[in-house]
Design a protein around this motif. Sequence first.
Motif, PDB file in Angstrom:
ATOM      1  N   CYS A 106       0.840  -1.191   0.000  1.00  0.00           N
ATOM      2  CA  CYS A 106       0.000   0.000   0.000  1.00  0.00           C
ATOM      3  C   CYS A 106       0.887   1.258   0.000  1.00  0.00           C
ATOM      4  O   CYS A 106       1.828   1.351   0.777  1.00  0.00           O
ATOM      5  CB  CYS A 106      -0.893  -0.020   1.244  1.00  0.00           C
ATOM      6  N   GLU A 127       0.229   4.029   1.099  1.00  0.00           N
ATOM      7  CA  GLU A 127      -0.009   4.844   2.286  1.00  0.00           C
ATOM      8  C   GLU A 127       0.688   4.280   3.528  1.00  0.00           C
ATOM      9  O   GLU A 127       1.369   4.994   4.245  1.00  0.00           O
ATOM     10  CB  GLU A 127      -1.524   4.943   2.524  1.00  0.00           C
ATOM     11  N   CYS A 128       0.524   2.946   3.751  1.00  0.00           N
ATOM     12  CA  CYS A 128       1.033   2.376   5.006  1.00  0.00           C
ATOM     13  C   CYS A 128       2.001   1.217   4.797  1.00  0.00           C
ATOM     14  O   CYS A 128       2.462   0.616   5.764  1.00  0.00           O
ATOM     15  CB  CYS A 128      -0.136   1.950   5.886  1.00  0.00           C
ATOM     16  N   CYS A 175      -7.068  -0.871   0.762  1.00  0.00           N
ATOM     17  CA  CYS A 175      -6.085  -1.452   1.662  1.00  0.00           C
ATOM     18  C   CYS A 175      -6.817  -1.971   2.903  1.00  0.00           C
ATOM     19  O   CYS A 175      -7.641  -1.266   3.484  1.00  0.00           O
ATOM     20  CB  CYS A 175      -5.058  -0.397   2.040  1.00  0.00           C
ATOM     21  N   GLN A 188      -5.560  -2.533   5.694  1.00  0.00           N
ATOM     22  CA  GLN A 188      -4.973  -1.951   6.899  1.00  0.00           C
ATOM     23  C   GLN A 188      -5.507  -0.534   7.160  1.00  0.00           C
ATOM     24  O   GLN A 188      -6.039  -0.251   8.215  1.00  0.00           O
ATOM     25  CB  GLN A 188      -3.451  -1.909   6.738  1.00  0.00           C
ATOM     26  N   CYS A 189      -5.344   0.351   6.173  1.00  0.00           N
ATOM     27  CA  CYS A 189      -5.698   1.755   6.396  1.00  0.00           C
ATOM     28  C   CYS A 189      -6.930   2.200   5.621  1.00  0.00           C
ATOM     29  O   CYS A 189      -7.406   3.319   5.794  1.00  0.00           O
ATOM     30  CB  CYS A 189      -4.510   2.656   6.051  1.00  0.00           C
ATOM     31  N   MET A 249      -7.184   2.816   2.470  1.00  0.00           N
ATOM     32  CA  MET A 249      -6.843   3.683   1.346  1.00  0.00           C
ATOM     33  C   MET A 249      -7.336   3.071   0.033  1.00  0.00           C
ATOM     34  O   MET A 249      -7.180   1.876  -0.191  1.00  0.00           O
ATOM     35  CB  MET A 249      -5.318   3.857   1.333  1.00  0.00           C
TER      36      MET A 249
HETATM   37 ZN   LIG Z   1      -2.709   1.039   3.593  1.00  0.00          ZN
END
Ligand SMILES: [Zn+2]
Length: 110
Positions: free
Chosen positions: A6, A8-9, A20, A22-23, A25
């Motif tokens: 990702c 972003e993270c 994503c 996780q985040c 996004m």
């Molecule tokens: Zn992410």
Amino acid sequence: MALISCPECDHQVSDTALKCSQCGMQLRKPRRSIIGKFFKWGFILFNLLMAIWMFSYFGFIGESMNGATSEAEQAGTAIGSTLGVGMLLVFWALGDVILGLFVMFTRPKS
Ligand SMILES: [Zn+2]
């Protein structure tokens, strides 16, 4: 299925995932289905056709107004064209609502 990181993270996510895990996004834009595309373009085309129709209709009214010799004929043309435009507008609005609903229902889910 491949994994991508990702932006972003840096979490490893499937390249088929839209978001994503996780985040959250947004990684890819959800694609509109063929039916969705069909309705979207149908909607655009319909508005275009109605606009062209409206324009040609106004041209036609102008011509018949000029061609009308008596006042009664002019009044008749005016009433007739008002009704015609009204019906055209109702048809246009109805078509827009119906097609718009279909476009909304076939919108890609994110
Ligand atoms: Zn992410």
